[in-house]
Design an enzyme around this catalytic site. Sequence first.
Site, PDB file in Angstrom:
ATOM      1  N   LYS A   1       4.871   3.987  -9.913  1.00 49.50           N
ATOM      2  CA  LYS A   1       3.574   3.967  -9.217  1.00 49.50           C
ATOM      3  C   LYS A   1       2.430   3.747 -10.198  1.00 49.50           C
ATOM      4  O   LYS A   1       1.483   3.012  -9.911  1.00 49.50           O
ATOM      5  CB  LYS A   1       3.391   5.278  -8.445  1.00 49.50           C
TER       6      LYS A   1
ATOM      7  N   GLU B   1       0.823  -1.220   0.000  1.00 50.31           N
ATOM      8  CA  GLU B   1       0.000   0.000   0.000  1.00 50.31           C
ATOM      9  C   GLU B   1       0.855   1.268   0.000  1.00 50.31           C
ATOM     10  O   GLU B   1       0.549   2.250  -0.686  1.00 50.31           O
ATOM     11  CB  GLU B   1      -0.920  -0.010   1.235  1.00 50.31           C
TER      12      GLU B   1
ATOM     13  N   GLY C   1       6.690  11.376   3.014  1.00 52.35           N
ATOM     14  CA  GLY C   1       6.968  11.832   4.378  1.00 52.35           C
ATOM     15  C   GLY C   1       6.789  10.689   5.374  1.00 52.35           C
ATOM     16  O   GLY C   1       6.148   9.676   5.078  1.00 52.35           O
TER      17      GLY C   1
ATOM     18  N   ILE D   1      -2.329   7.829   1.137  1.00 53.01           N
ATOM     19  CA  ILE D   1      -3.663   7.582   0.554  1.00 53.01           C
ATOM     20  C   ILE D   1      -3.820   6.075   0.326  1.00 53.01           C
ATOM     21  O   ILE D   1      -2.984   5.486  -0.361  1.00 53.01           O
ATOM     22  CB  ILE D   1      -3.835   8.288  -0.816  1.00 53.01           C
TER      23      ILE D   1
HETATM   24  N1  HSE Z   1       9.873  10.506  -3.725  1.00 50.20           N
HETATM   25  C1  HSE Z   1       8.528  10.087  -3.581  1.00 50.20           C
HETATM   26  C2  HSE Z   1       7.623  11.308  -3.777  1.00 50.20           C
HETATM   27  C3  HSE Z   1       8.327   9.520  -2.193  1.00 50.20           C
HETATM   28  O1  HSE Z   1       8.118  12.429  -3.732  1.00 50.20           O
HETATM   29  O2  HSE Z   1       6.446  11.137  -4.011  1.00 50.20           O
HETATM   30  C4  HSE Z   1       7.038   8.798  -2.031  1.00 50.20           C
HETATM   31  O3  HSE Z   1       6.940   7.714  -2.878  1.00 50.20           O
END
Ligand code: HSE
Length: 439
Positions: A206, A130, A303, A137
Site C-alpha cells: 500500500k 481505490e 472488511g 478511505i
Molecule cells: N489485510 C488487509 C488489512 C485488508 O488488514 O488491512 C485490507 O487491505
Amino acid sequence: MNPVKIGIAGLGTVGCGTVDVLIRNADEIARRAGRGIQVSRALVKNISKDRSCDLNGVELTTNPEDLLNDPEIEIIVELMGGDSGIALELVQGAIACGKHVVTANKALIAVNGNQLFAAAQKKGTMIAFESAVAGGIPIIKVIREGFSGNVIRRLAGIINGTGNFIMSEMRTKQRSFQDVLVEAQDLGYAEADPAFDVQGTDAAHKLTILASIAFGIPLQFSHVYTEGIDKIESEDVEHAKTLGFRIKHLGIAAQVTDGIELRVHPCLVPENRLLANVEGVMNAVLVDGDAVGPTLHYGAGAGAGPTASAVVADLVDVVRTLTTDPENRVPHLAFQANSLSDIPILPIDEVSSAYYLRLNAINRPGVLADVTRILGDLNISIEAIQQKGDGSPDEFLPIVILTQVTLEKNMNCALERLAQLETVNSDIVRIRLENLNWS
Ligand code: HSE
C-alpha cells in the site's frame, strides 16, 4: 440507457460486499453514474459454495475466459488477490480485450502496476484501484486529485487494519497475538496469508502505491524497507506507555534532500497524536502538502462494506468516464506517465529517525557510562534514559533509552558496539520513534 455490465472475479468477503452494495444502493449509484451497474458474471473457485449475497441473474463460472470473452462486459472487477497467477492473467487479458479494470489487489498493483498501466494506457483502458489502499478511505482520490495543487512533502499512515487490530487488542485487553489474529481472519480482515499482515508486506504494497501517486515516481515495491509487528513484545508496549507513547505500525514516505524515504515498521508515537489513537481495524493516513499543510484521513481499512464502498466508487468513476477521450482521463499514477521522476529511494541506512532502545545491563557502577559513551562517540544524543529494577547489585536490569534523531547507520554501529559490551545482553530491542510534529 442500458446498464453497464460487469464481471466480478472473486466472491469472498469483498466480492459479496460489492454485490450487496450494488444491489442495495442501485438507484443512488445509477443516479450518480448516469447508468445502472449490473453484475452479469462472476468468476469463482467453487460454484456450489454457499454465499451470503444475492446472485440472482449472475452467471457463475470457474473459467476466466467466460468473463474476458463476453462482449457485453465492459468492466472486470478483480477481487481475487495475489500478484501473479489468475489475477494477473485476468487483468492482462482484460486490458488486451479493451475492458476496464477495477481492482482491490494492492499486491498486483504494487508489483506489476508499472507494466499494467503502460499496457492500459496503450489500449486506452482504465485501471482503478481505490480499494487497494486503506479500505473505505478514499485516499487515492484525495492524493491524486484533491491535492493535485500541492507538492506532497510526506505521509505516514496506519494502513494495515489487521495489524492495528492486533496491536490494539493486545495493548487494551492483554489478549494473545494468535488469539487476535484468528479473530481478524474470521472477520475477513486478514490476507489469505496473514503473514502479509503481521510481517508488513501488505502495508509495504500500500505504501508503494501511496508514494507513487504522492511523489510522481514509478511503483518500487522492492525498495520499501519493511519490518512487521511480529517481534513486538508486551514489555516494550508497557515501557512505551510509561514514557507517554504508543507503538503503532506505520508506513512512512517522505521527500527529503537526497531522495525518498519509503519504510514500514513499528514506531513509537506520542500518545496525544491523533494517529496514536487510531484503534482496531481503523486506518488513518496523515498527508502533508505544501499548500494544504498536514491533513488526516481516517476510516475502516478492511472488511466487506468499507472495501466495497471503494470498489463501487471506482466503478462509478469508470462508468462516468467511459466516453471520455483516454488522453483526458486522470493519469493512473496521478502524474502524466511521461513525467514520472527518477528520484532515488534512500536505503534505510541513510534514513534519519529517533529511537527507543531497550537493553538488559548488569547493575554495576560504570555500565551506564559505557553505554552513553558509545552513543556519544557516534554523535547520538540521548533524549531520556530510564533504568528499572530493585537495584540489586550485579543483576541484569532493563535500561530504556530514547534518542534524538540520528542516521540509521550510526544507530546500527552503536548497536553493534553495545552488543559487544560484556555487561550488556546482546539482545537489544530497537524501535524507531516518530514525533509526527508536522504542524
Ligand atoms: N489485510 C488487509 C488489512 C485488508 O488488514 O488491512 C485490507 O487491505
